[in-house]
Motif scaffolding. Structure first.
Motif, PDB file in Angstrom:
ATOM      1  N   ARG A 177      84.920  -1.344  44.320  1.00  0.00           N
ATOM      2  CA  ARG A 177      84.149  -2.063  43.281  1.00  0.00           C
ATOM      3  C   ARG A 177      83.627  -3.386  43.809  1.00  0.00           C
ATOM      4  O   ARG A 177      82.475  -3.751  43.585  1.00  0.00           O
ATOM      5  CB  ARG A 177      85.021  -2.308  42.043  1.00  0.00           C
ATOM      6  CG  ARG A 177      85.127  -1.144  41.110  1.00  0.00           C
ATOM      7  CD  ARG A 177      85.730  -1.544  39.769  1.00  0.00           C
ATOM      8  NE  ARG A 177      87.032  -2.180  39.890  1.00  0.00           N
ATOM      9  CZ  ARG A 177      88.186  -1.537  39.892  1.00  0.00           C
ATOM     10  NH1 ARG A 177      88.213  -0.231  39.795  1.00  0.00           N
ATOM     11  NH2 ARG A 177      89.321  -2.191  39.986  1.00  0.00           N
ATOM     12  N   THR A 178      84.475  -4.117  44.522  1.00  0.00           N
ATOM     13  CA  THR A 178      84.078  -5.420  45.070  1.00  0.00           C
ATOM     14  C   THR A 178      82.929  -5.248  46.064  1.00  0.00           C
ATOM     15  O   THR A 178      81.932  -5.967  45.998  1.00  0.00           O
ATOM     16  CB  THR A 178      85.277  -6.119  45.744  1.00  0.00           C
ATOM     17  OG1 THR A 178      86.294  -6.339  44.763  1.00  0.00           O
ATOM     18  CG2 THR A 178      84.883  -7.444  46.360  1.00  0.00           C
TER      19      THR A 178
ATOM     20  N   SER B 153      87.787 -12.400  44.589  1.00  0.00           N
ATOM     21  CA  SER B 153      87.797 -11.220  45.461  1.00  0.00           C
ATOM     22  C   SER B 153      86.570 -11.189  46.362  1.00  0.00           C
ATOM     23  O   SER B 153      86.668 -10.855  47.546  1.00  0.00           O
ATOM     24  CB  SER B 153      87.840  -9.933  44.626  1.00  0.00           C
ATOM     25  OG  SER B 153      89.052  -9.859  43.940  1.00  0.00           O
TER      26      SER B 153
ATOM     27  N   THR C 206      90.401   1.336  45.352  1.00  0.00           N
ATOM     28  CA  THR C 206      89.481   1.355  44.201  1.00  0.00           C
ATOM     29  C   THR C 206      88.951  -0.040  43.885  1.00  0.00           C
ATOM     30  O   THR C 206      87.763  -0.206  43.606  1.00  0.00           O
ATOM     31  CB  THR C 206      90.153   1.953  42.948  1.00  0.00           C
ATOM     32  OG1 THR C 206      91.386   1.269  42.719  1.00  0.00           O
ATOM     33  CG2 THR C 206      90.407   3.431  43.099  1.00  0.00           C
ATOM     34  N   SER C 207      89.810  -1.043  43.952  1.00  0.00           N
ATOM     35  CA  SER C 207      89.370  -2.421  43.705  1.00  0.00           C
ATOM     36  C   SER C 207      88.416  -2.881  44.792  1.00  0.00           C
ATOM     37  O   SER C 207      87.407  -3.529  44.511  1.00  0.00           O
ATOM     38  CB  SER C 207      90.568  -3.371  43.658  1.00  0.00           C
ATOM     39  OG  SER C 207      91.420  -3.040  42.603  1.00  0.00           O
ATOM     40  N   LEU C 208      88.731  -2.528  46.020  1.00  0.00           N
ATOM     41  CA  LEU C 208      87.881  -2.914  47.145  1.00  0.00           C
ATOM     42  C   LEU C 208      86.508  -2.249  47.019  1.00  0.00           C
ATOM     43  O   LEU C 208      85.486  -2.888  47.240  1.00  0.00           O
ATOM     44  CB  LEU C 208      88.529  -2.545  48.476  1.00  0.00           C
ATOM     45  CG  LEU C 208      87.712  -2.893  49.719  1.00  0.00           C
ATOM     46  CD1 LEU C 208      87.451  -4.392  49.801  1.00  0.00           C
ATOM     47  CD2 LEU C 208      88.419  -2.403  50.970  1.00  0.00           C
TER      48      LEU C 208
ATOM     49  N   MET D 143      94.224  -5.292  49.231  1.00  0.00           N
ATOM     50  CA  MET D 143      93.607  -4.721  48.032  1.00  0.00           C
ATOM     51  C   MET D 143      93.699  -3.204  48.058  1.00  0.00           C
ATOM     52  O   MET D 143      93.623  -2.589  49.107  1.00  0.00           O
ATOM     53  CB  MET D 143      92.118  -5.094  47.945  1.00  0.00           C
ATOM     54  CG  MET D 143      91.849  -6.500  47.513  1.00  0.00           C
ATOM     55  SD  MET D 143      90.072  -6.831  47.425  1.00  0.00           S
ATOM     56  CE  MET D 143      89.681  -6.171  45.817  1.00  0.00           C
ATOM     57  N   GLU D 144      93.835  -2.634  46.873  1.00  0.00           N
ATOM     58  CA  GLU D 144      93.789  -1.182  46.729  1.00  0.00           C
ATOM     59  C   GLU D 144      92.362  -0.714  46.958  1.00  0.00           C
ATOM     60  O   GLU D 144      91.409  -1.444  46.708  1.00  0.00           O
ATOM     61  CB  GLU D 144      94.243  -0.787  45.315  1.00  0.00           C
ATOM     62  CG  GLU D 144      95.686  -1.129  45.019  1.00  0.00           C
ATOM     63  CD  GLU D 144      96.667  -0.352  45.886  1.00  0.00           C
ATOM     64  OE1 GLU D 144      96.406   0.825  46.203  1.00  0.00           O
ATOM     65  OE2 GLU D 144      97.696  -0.938  46.259  1.00  0.00           O
TER      66      GLU D 144
ATOM     67  N   THR E 119      83.368 -13.927  42.371  1.00  0.00           N
ATOM     68  CA  THR E 119      84.785 -13.871  42.012  1.00  0.00           C
ATOM     69  C   THR E 119      85.606 -14.271  43.232  1.00  0.00           C
ATOM     70  O   THR E 119      85.082 -14.326  44.349  1.00  0.00           O
ATOM     71  CB  THR E 119      85.212 -12.444  41.601  1.00  0.00           C
ATOM     72  OG1 THR E 119      85.075 -11.585  42.740  1.00  0.00           O
ATOM     73  CG2 THR E 119      84.393 -11.925  40.435  1.00  0.00           C
TER      74      THR E 119
END
Length: 161
Positions: free
Chosen positions: A65-66, A33, A61-63, A58-59, A31
């Motif tokens: 997951r990435t 990200s 939580t998103s980070l 990035m927040e 992706t």
């Protein structure tokens, strides 16, 4: 793009860029990200996980997951920070370094395509405008009290015309 607000133009352009990068990244099972994270991690010294989010905008939580996805794919490894036992450093694996080069080349290709299409002067103006918008936002000069009054007066003036 006449009669469109500045924020609309910025948002629509960023969404198009994001879509383009995601389409390209999907060819490699990644992706945008992931590519951005690969480019944000220091390839030699690693990067503290706590500084990666702000660096990428990035927040948490998103980070998280990435990074979890990247770890599962063998792109990164996490190690305790030797200088701060509570912290974690993120390192690229050899596979991650290969994919980082791919991401870097993708970004450079995009930049080169834009530079071939848009004159240096126009590109410089674009950069200056973007930097000024960022400064206005960072300095909180958009919605401060004085500007709100100015916008109210402007709105009243526009209605009279």
């Amino acid at each position: 793009m006449k009669d469109k607000t500045i924020d609309y133009i910025l948002r629509a352009t960023w969404q198009a860029v994001s879509r383009m990068y995601n389409e390209e990244a999907s060819k490699y099972g990644a992706t945008m990200s992931t590519g951005f994270a690969l480019l944000s991690i220091d390839k030699d010294k690693g990067t503290p996980s706590t500084s990666l989010g702000p660096k990428m905008g990035m927040e948490a939580t998103s980070l998280t997951r990435t990074l979890k996805s990247m770890e599962e794919k063998g792109l990164i490894i996490r190690k305790k920070n030797p200088e701060d036992g509570r912290g974690v450093l993120i390192y690229l694996t050899e596979f991650g370094k290969e994919k980082r080069e791919l991401s870097k080349n993708t970004v450079l290709k995009f930049n080169e395509s834009v530079k071939q299409t848009i004159s240096e002067e126009k590109l410089q103006h674009f950069i200056e405008v973007a930097e000024t918008i960022n400064e206005l936002i960072q300095d909180k000069n958009i919605f401060n009290h004085a500007n709100v009054i100015d916008m109210t007066e402007l709105s009243e003036h526009t209605e009279k015309e």
